[in-house]
Design a protein around this motif. Sequence first.
Motif, PDB file in Angstrom:
ATOM      1  N   THR A  37      -8.411   4.937  13.932  1.00  0.00           N
ATOM      2  CA  THR A  37      -9.723   4.304  13.712  1.00  0.00           C
ATOM      3  C   THR A  37      -9.657   3.154  12.702  1.00  0.00           C
ATOM      4  N   HIS A  38      -8.927   3.320  11.617  1.00  0.00           N
ATOM      5  CA  HIS A  38      -8.858   2.244  10.629  1.00  0.00           C
ATOM      6  C   HIS A  38      -7.561   2.323   9.841  1.00  0.00           C
ATOM      7  N   SER A  39      -7.359   1.342   8.944  1.00  0.00           N
ATOM      8  CA  SER A  39      -6.117   1.284   8.171  1.00  0.00           C
ATOM      9  C   SER A  39      -6.328   1.870   6.781  1.00  0.00           C
ATOM     10  N   LEU A  40      -5.232   2.075   6.072  1.00  0.00           N
ATOM     11  CA  LEU A  40      -5.332   2.570   4.695  1.00  0.00           C
ATOM     12  C   LEU A  40      -6.025   1.560   3.792  1.00  0.00           C
ATOM     13  N   LEU A  41      -5.796   0.257   4.047  1.00  0.00           N
ATOM     14  CA  LEU A  41      -6.476  -0.733   3.206  1.00  0.00           C
ATOM     15  C   LEU A  41      -7.981  -0.709   3.448  1.00  0.00           C
ATOM     16  N   GLU A  42      -8.372  -0.425   4.685  1.00  0.00           N
ATOM     17  CA  GLU A  42      -9.811  -0.286   4.947  1.00  0.00           C
ATOM     18  C   GLU A  42     -10.363   0.961   4.257  1.00  0.00           C
ATOM     19  N   ALA A  43      -9.544   2.018   4.241  1.00  0.00           N
ATOM     20  CA  ALA A  43      -9.952   3.228   3.526  1.00  0.00           C
ATOM     21  C   ALA A  43     -10.124   2.915   2.040  1.00  0.00           C
ATOM     22  N   LYS A  44      -9.238   2.051   1.524  1.00  0.00           N
ATOM     23  CA  LYS A  44      -9.325   1.646   0.109  1.00  0.00           C
ATOM     24  C   LYS A  44     -10.636   0.900  -0.145  1.00  0.00           C
ATOM     25  N   ALA A  45     -10.951  -0.020   0.766  1.00  0.00           N
ATOM     26  CA  ALA A  45     -12.194  -0.784   0.618  1.00  0.00           C
ATOM     27  C   ALA A  45     -13.398   0.147   0.609  1.00  0.00           C
ATOM     28  N   ALA A  46     -13.260   1.275   1.323  1.00  0.00           N
ATOM     29  CA  ALA A  46     -14.367   2.234   1.371  1.00  0.00           C
ATOM     30  C   ALA A  46     -14.315   3.225   0.202  1.00  0.00           C
ATOM     31  N   GLY A  47     -13.391   3.009  -0.747  1.00  0.00           N
ATOM     32  CA  GLY A  47     -13.397   3.821  -1.957  1.00  0.00           C
ATOM     33  C   GLY A  47     -12.207   4.720  -2.182  1.00  0.00           C
ATOM     34  N   ALA A  48     -11.317   4.866  -1.197  1.00  0.00           N
ATOM     35  CA  ALA A  48     -10.144   5.740  -1.392  1.00  0.00           C
ATOM     36  C   ALA A  48      -9.166   5.079  -2.372  1.00  0.00           C
ATOM     37  N   ASP A  49      -8.384   5.910  -3.055  1.00  0.00           N
ATOM     38  CA  ASP A  49      -7.429   5.390  -4.036  1.00  0.00           C
ATOM     39  C   ASP A  49      -6.103   5.108  -3.332  1.00  0.00           C
ATOM     40  N   VAL A  50      -5.982   3.889  -2.816  1.00  0.00           N
ATOM     41  CA  VAL A  50      -4.807   3.477  -2.054  1.00  0.00           C
ATOM     42  C   VAL A  50      -4.159   2.316  -2.808  1.00  0.00           C
ATOM     43  N   ARG A  51      -2.848   2.384  -3.003  1.00  0.00           N
ATOM     44  CA  ARG A  51      -2.203   1.327  -3.797  1.00  0.00           C
ATOM     45  C   ARG A  51      -0.958   0.777  -3.116  1.00  0.00           C
ATOM     46  N   ILE A  52      -0.810  -0.536  -3.204  1.00  0.00           N
ATOM     47  CA  ILE A  52       0.389  -1.193  -2.696  1.00  0.00           C
ATOM     48  C   ILE A  52       1.425  -1.209  -3.805  1.00  0.00           C
ATOM     49  N   LEU A  53       2.611  -0.689  -3.507  1.00  0.00           N
ATOM     50  CA  LEU A  53       3.677  -0.715  -4.501  1.00  0.00           C
ATOM     51  C   LEU A  53       4.889  -1.455  -3.940  1.00  0.00           C
TER      52      LEU A  53
ATOM     53  N   ILE B  21      -3.763   9.946  -4.691  1.00  0.00           N
ATOM     54  CA  ILE B  21      -3.428   8.522  -4.835  1.00  0.00           C
ATOM     55  C   ILE B  21      -2.363   8.247  -3.779  1.00  0.00           C
ATOM     56  N   LEU B  22      -2.736   7.483  -2.764  1.00  0.00           N
ATOM     57  CA  LEU B  22      -1.840   7.256  -1.633  1.00  0.00           C
ATOM     58  C   LEU B  22      -1.230   5.880  -1.794  1.00  0.00           C
ATOM     59  N   CYS B  23       0.094   5.793  -1.850  1.00  0.00           N
ATOM     60  CA  CYS B  23       0.692   4.479  -2.024  1.00  0.00           C
ATOM     61  C   CYS B  23       1.840   4.254  -1.049  1.00  0.00           C
ATOM     62  N   SER B  24       2.099   2.975  -0.788  1.00  0.00           N
ATOM     63  CA  SER B  24       3.206   2.607   0.085  1.00  0.00           C
ATOM     64  C   SER B  24       3.433   1.108  -0.019  1.00  0.00           C
ATOM     65  N   PHE B  25       4.333   0.607   0.831  1.00  0.00           N
ATOM     66  CA  PHE B  25       4.562  -0.834   0.904  1.00  0.00           C
ATOM     67  C   PHE B  25       3.352  -1.486   1.591  1.00  0.00           C
ATOM     68  N   GLY B  26       3.112  -2.756   1.253  1.00  0.00           N
ATOM     69  CA  GLY B  26       1.942  -3.461   1.772  1.00  0.00           C
ATOM     70  C   GLY B  26       1.834  -3.418   3.289  1.00  0.00           C
ATOM     71  N   ASP B  27       2.962  -3.644   3.980  1.00  0.00           N
ATOM     72  CA  ASP B  27       2.944  -3.671   5.449  1.00  0.00           C
ATOM     73  C   ASP B  27       2.360  -2.394   6.034  1.00  0.00           C
ATOM     74  N   MET B  28       2.778  -1.276   5.441  1.00  0.00           N
ATOM     75  CA  MET B  28       2.382   0.024   5.992  1.00  0.00           C
ATOM     76  C   MET B  28       0.883   0.244   5.822  1.00  0.00           C
ATOM     77  N   LEU B  29       0.350  -0.237   4.698  1.00  0.00           N
ATOM     78  CA  LEU B  29      -1.059   0.024   4.414  1.00  0.00           C
ATOM     79  C   LEU B  29      -1.982  -0.808   5.303  1.00  0.00           C
ATOM     80  N   ARG B  30      -1.429  -1.872   5.872  1.00  0.00           N
ATOM     81  CA  ARG B  30      -2.255  -2.743   6.720  1.00  0.00           C
ATOM     82  C   ARG B  30      -2.372  -2.245   8.161  1.00  0.00           C
ATOM     83  N   VAL B  31      -1.481  -1.332   8.558  1.00  0.00           N
ATOM     84  CA  VAL B  31      -1.449  -0.909   9.962  1.00  0.00           C
ATOM     85  C   VAL B  31      -2.615   0.021  10.280  1.00  0.00           C
ATOM     86  N   PRO B  32      -3.420  -0.314  11.303  1.00  0.00           N
ATOM     87  CA  PRO B  32      -4.513   0.597  11.640  1.00  0.00           C
ATOM     88  C   PRO B  32      -4.013   1.892  12.254  1.00  0.00           C
ATOM     89  N   GLY B  33      -4.616   3.002  11.863  1.00  0.00           N
ATOM     90  CA  GLY B  33      -4.396   4.275  12.551  1.00  0.00           C
ATOM     91  C   GLY B  33      -5.312   4.311  13.763  1.00  0.00           C
TER      92      GLY B  33
END
Lengths: 367, 86
Positions: free
Chosen positions: A99-115, A85-97
């Motif tokens: 190839t893609h961002s953590l929020l995109e990984a979430k959309a693809a099924g990964a357990d990513v949470r904004i806290l 379960i990968l979590c962080s502040f919203g800003d961080m999750l939006r930043v693309p690595g």
Amino acid sequence: MKYLSEYRDADIVAQYLEELKKTVTRPWNIMEICGGQTHSLVKNGLLSLMPDKINMVHGPGCPVCVTPLHLIDKAIYLATTQRVILCSFGDMLRVPGSTHSLLEAKAAGADVRILYSPLEAVKLAKENPDREVVFFAVGFETTAPANALSVLHAQREGLRNYSILTSHVLVPPAMEAIAGDDSNIVQGFLGAGHVCTIMGLTEYYPIVAKYKMPIVVTGFEPVDLLQGIVMLVRQLERGAYKLENQYSRFVQETGNTAAQQVMQQVFEVANREWRGIGNIPLSGLEVRADLALYDANKKFDIAIPPVTESKECIAGQVLRGIKKPYECPQFGKKCTPTFPLGAPMVSSEGACAAYYHFSQAENRVAV
Amino acid sequence: MCLAIPGKIQSIELRYEGKVRMAKVSFGGVVKEASLEMLPAAKEGDYVLVHVGVAISLVDAEEAAKSFEYLKEIGEIDELIDHTQV
Ligand code: SF4
């Protein structure tokens, strides 16, 4: 003026602007370190209201922006391949690595949470004893005590399934890297108010003395910023270099010592790579070796290929004030907040993104 | 993400065998939990500057109100609330 008229202190802003016009006789390059200050200067339209002789240089003060791509890739790797379960502040999750961002990984099924807070991540770990919870701990000195506390809370709870992936940067070494660079144009700094709420002022005296540059620790509201700039320009015009504190309502000489102790309990100072700038010695924090259980870097075997930054991005020059964001050939073209090519475009506190979002208010920007 | 927001301490409770003080802090009506471990002297009714769930500084009431109003006007408070709902 549209932006300023909305605020209660438009009159005080006008007074400080008048004061600034009276004080300034020569051109000065002033850097604000904090991304929150960059955001406020641009959003409130202050840049176009200030005398032309004042050139504001927007520093690297956005922790999300300077987080290296490979760390974001690591976080994505943990979220997608390790059932974390990968979590962080919203800003961080939006930043693309790369190839893609953590929020995109979430959309693809990964357990990513904004806290909202790393302390919530500890709760998540407690509620999910069969899962590993990793908090992507990004930030400056302001955020370090909270991230450190999360480790101490996990320890008190006896949790073994909580760890942090640190991307912690420190302000004074970055100021030194900028001031000591051969191509430096910055003549005075606005210090980051909330960073100093934690750390106090003591770290800044040696920088003032070594580089003979004035520093004024400043808040982030329009009135704070203008007052800080007036204080700095007064010093510059006199040839003075002192440390002054515009933000004394929140910043004490010694800072918050309880917070500093918590940081020292959990972190140690380490070399750090800053996206867009490169490696700066002793400019970051890592989890201490005796707390390795809570260090995601040590806990997981993370093997990801190295990545390189876009060659077209001139972030290194933007973050040193040599070029303005709109002087970058890719600004608003190949590089936008949705598809950022480089560090200063990734969060609204980065210089390129701030100019992009508020370019309507800033008529010097042609988009 | 570096924002610190002023709020008023409504109540305080002890955790971890009394070692940790956690507060309910009201930000213009929105109540959130914040650790008081960095502010040993903070008490009920005090105003504190809170950053990502940790109170980092005491603030006087007038300053807290001014600062909160500013953050609200520029839309940062909405962000604080939105942040937790995604
Ligand atoms: S506009 Fe984009 S490509 Fe150009 S410097 Fe800024 S982040 Fe880099």
